[in-house]
Design a protein around this motif. Structure first.
Motif, short mmCIF file in Angstrom:
data_model
loop_
_atom_site.label_atom_id
_atom_site.label_comp_id
_atom_site.label_asym_id
_atom_site.label_seq_id
_atom_site.Cartn_x
_atom_site.Cartn_y
_atom_site.Cartn_z
N THR A 41 9.34 5.95 7.89
CA THR A 41 10.18 5.86 6.69
C THR A 41 10.79 7.23 6.40
OG1 THR A 41 8.33 6.35 5.21
CG2 THR A 41 8.78 4.02 5.67
N LEU A 96 -8.93 3.90 0.95
CA LEU A 96 -8.07 3.25 -0.03
C LEU A 96 -8.87 2.99 -1.29
CD1 LEU A 96 -6.26 0.46 2.03
CD2 LEU A 96 -5.29 2.61 1.19
N ARG A 134 7.61 2.49 0.09
CA ARG A 134 8.50 1.87 1.08
C ARG A 134 7.57 1.18 2.04
NH1 ARG A 134 13.01 6.38 2.52
NH2 ARG A 134 12.62 7.79 0.78
N THR A 135 7.41 -0.10 1.84
CA THR A 135 6.23 -0.77 2.33
C THR A 135 6.23 -1.05 3.82
OG1 THR A 135 6.04 -1.82 0.23
CG2 THR A 135 4.78 -2.80 2.02
N VAL A 136 5.29 -0.48 4.54
CA VAL A 136 5.01 -0.87 5.91
C VAL A 136 3.71 -1.68 5.95
CG1 VAL A 136 4.50 -0.02 8.24
CG2 VAL A 136 6.28 1.07 6.89
N ARG A 137 2.73 -1.24 5.15
CA ARG A 137 1.44 -1.91 5.16
C ARG A 137 1.18 -2.59 3.83
NH1 ARG A 137 0.15 3.14 7.50
NH2 ARG A 137 -0.03 2.91 9.75
N PHE A 138 0.48 -3.70 3.89
CA PHE A 138 0.10 -4.35 2.65
C PHE A 138 -1.22 -5.09 2.81
CE2 PHE A 138 3.13 -6.97 4.96
CZ PHE A 138 2.49 -8.19 5.02
N LEU A 139 -1.82 -5.38 1.67
CA LEU A 139 -3.03 -6.18 1.62
C LEU A 139 -2.60 -7.61 1.35
CD1 LEU A 139 -6.12 -5.32 1.47
CD2 LEU A 139 -5.90 -5.67 -0.98
N ASP A 140 -3.27 -8.57 1.98
CA ASP A 140 -2.85 -9.96 1.81
C ASP A 140 -4.07 -10.85 1.63
OD1 ASP A 140 -1.19 -12.21 1.70
OD2 ASP A 140 0.07 -11.48 3.32
N HIS A 196 5.75 7.51 1.55
CA HIS A 196 6.04 7.23 2.95
C HIS A 196 4.87 6.54 3.63
CE1 HIS A 196 9.92 8.98 3.02
NE2 HIS A 196 9.50 10.09 2.46
N LYS A 197 5.16 6.06 4.82
CA LYS A 197 4.16 5.38 5.63
C LYS A 197 2.94 6.28 5.78
CE LYS A 197 3.48 3.43 10.23
NZ LYS A 197 4.01 3.32 11.58
N ILE A 198 1.78 5.73 5.58
CA ILE A 198 0.53 6.47 5.73
C ILE A 198 0.43 6.88 7.20
CG2 ILE A 198 -1.98 6.30 5.59
CD1 ILE A 198 -1.43 3.98 3.46
N GLN A 199 0.24 8.16 7.48
CA GLN A 199 0.21 8.64 8.86
C GLN A 199 -1.16 8.39 9.48
OE1 GLN A 199 2.77 9.72 10.73
NE2 GLN A 199 4.04 9.13 8.99
N SER A 200 -1.14 7.82 10.67
CA SER A 200 -2.42 7.47 11.29
C SER A 200 -3.09 8.69 11.89
CB SER A 200 -2.20 6.41 12.37
OG SER A 200 -1.30 6.90 13.34
N ASP A 208 -2.30 -6.14 6.37
CA ASP A 208 -1.25 -6.65 7.26
C ASP A 208 -0.15 -5.60 7.39
OD1 ASP A 208 0.23 -8.41 8.86
OD2 ASP A 208 -0.24 -10.11 7.59
N LEU A 237 0.83 -1.22 0.00
CA LEU A 237 0.00 0.00 0.00
C LEU A 237 0.86 1.26 0.00
CD1 LEU A 237 -2.75 -0.97 2.61
CD2 LEU A 237 -2.75 -1.35 0.14
#
Lengths: 314, 314
Positions: free
Chosen positions: B235, A206, A54-60, A195-199, B60, A51
């Protein structure tokens, strides 16, 4: 459609050691051909979809890879050579039988000093480990098992393409057994945040695009003479056989193995253009350790054999 | 805030064998207390967030669990008892050293018939396996390592809560080392489709809610006397220390270990209310197999020890 997938493959980055893997695949298939063996390409496990760049989150996708790994074992048992294209850290043939254990708990130091080895398998695990180790060693020493790993959707599709190019050489003696749980959706690179999506920014919206269907170019162009088996996993009984038949009509391949998420270990329907056949295990069979994959593979063996006789290689 | 997380926990289903796990946790902590040991709760690996009720797809977080598993080893080495709350199939202490291998390739049948065991570790792996097996066995026989597994975000939060209730009993002799990569987003049950999302319906729009922050109730209510270490993985270098300091100001815990995705194995910043200290490995150290977790744990050991002396247990 075939153009879609070619575009997709051109846009993504090449997996590590891609050319070395391609050579391995080609060499493996060539050796099987010389030995007159049938070859099956088994795909197994879920695909990751990043997602962020630089991947921190992904769909699986839900998949431990049990169906693929156990099917690979039964194909080996029936004499096939197996290319096992699997998600890294998913189940593997033979090894899967110990996956609920910490492997270190299988081992102990020896007390005696009368022989070379200091570490042995504990007595209570010896039979179980021995039986799988023997099968594993025999697959390796017979040169009948090649493992190839992927993690992401794009690695999967590129390695699948390379494996298809290799097995295409086998004509109708190749089977494709597409048991991997492949994502239907992805985020194109140009729409992905770096970058990592900021919470702190509140709820996450998405929007995912559909992955181009790879089954059509695979059947028509990548392996036009091979015997192709795809899987349909649904959660809704109503949709099951209907969606399997639609897939066969659309992609013109040979078999869909249709199954429901909840009952997939005890019931599947093997659907071809003209037939559909339910394979069910009884509770007694399940309790005694019978696996449905053994029956699926026996059924496919017959269907593949008929296919070879009715559609001679060019 | 504390109410948010309580509501969240009330809405989700209870993990398998939850009460048995809770008893195990309580018993483990009680035994450590009697032995006068320090206890650390290490959380490790990513959390799964289902996108459908009967889950085929999920969101994930990137995490193989290497940091958590290696940290657990160094805590054991320093004399702590360790509760290892980890994602199933992520890295485990000691076992992680063989994770790139097929474990069956470590083993061989013996030729000789002079002793009981038929299966042994191959000679070339004996030293490596032996060194980890010894440490694993000693942690187990000393009763200093308890593993607890989770998969989903909701399992993680519930087991974390139960583990906190157990270690709270240790007052300031408990450390929490929250290295798990916890999802910031989820889909509430009432917004979740029951069946598999159909790919024929076009691009996928997902809207995810923010997970209630668990760090505030954890610090204030679950383990008010414990020493709490959280992690910040970013990141973007610019945001790193600033976000760590914000977290400390907001949640009032003791330490944030801040790190960048790309350099996390060679550089971290240990941030407390008044200080921040960079820990860096040289390329020479990395090449010779030194792990940054060894240095992080040594640093935390000192800080925890100061904390115990400066804030006596009630």
């Amino acid at each position: 459609m075939a153009e879609d997938i070619s575009n997709f493959l051109r846009q993504v980055s090449v997996p590590d050691k891609f050319e070395a893997t391609r050579s391995e695949l080609n060499g493996f298939v060539e050796r099987q051909k010389q030995k007159g063996r049938l070859v099956v390409l088994v795909t197994s496990g879920g695909t990751k979809v990043p997602l962020e760049s630089r991947t921190v989150r992904f769909l699986d996708n839900f998949s431990s890879g049990t169906r693929g790994a156990s099917s690979a074992e039964y194909f080996l048992q029936e004499g096939y050579a197996v290319i096992f294209l699997h998600r890294s850290r998913s189940m593997r043939p033979f090894l899967r039988h110990f996956s609920s254990l910490n492997y270190l708990d299988l081992l102990e130091f020896k007390n005696s000093t009368d022989s070379r080895s200091q570490i042995q398998v504990k007595e209570n695990f010896e039979k179980m480990v021995g039986s799988q180790l023997q099968k594993h060693q025999s697959a390796v020493s017979d040169d009948r098992l090649l493992g190839v790993e992927f993690q992401t959707l794009s690695e999967y599709l590129q390695l699948l393409h390379a494996a298809c190019q290799a097995v295409n050489n086998m004509n109708n003696k190749a089977m494709l057994y597409l048991a991997a749980a492949v994502s239907d959706f992805y985020i194109p690179k140009e729409q992905m945040p770096e970058h990592k999506i900021q919470s702190g920014d509140g709820p996450l919206q998405l929007s995912l695009e559909m992955v181009p269907k790879m089954l059509q170019p695979l059947v028509k162009e990548w392996v036009p003479d091979a015997f192709v088996v795809s899987f349909k996993l649904e959660t809704d009984q109503e949709l099951l056989v209907k969606k399997a038949q639609q897939a066969l009509a659309k992609y013109c391949h040979q078999v869909v193995v249709a199954n429901l998420l909840e009952t997939r270990k005890k019931e599947v329907i093997v659907v071809t253009k003209d037939t559909h056949k339910a394979i069910k295990l009884t509770d007694g069979q399940l309790d005694s350790g019978v696996e449905i994959e053994e029956h699926i593979i026996k059924e496919l063996l017959t269907t593949h054999s008929d296919f070879i006789h009715n559609r001679p290689a060019l």
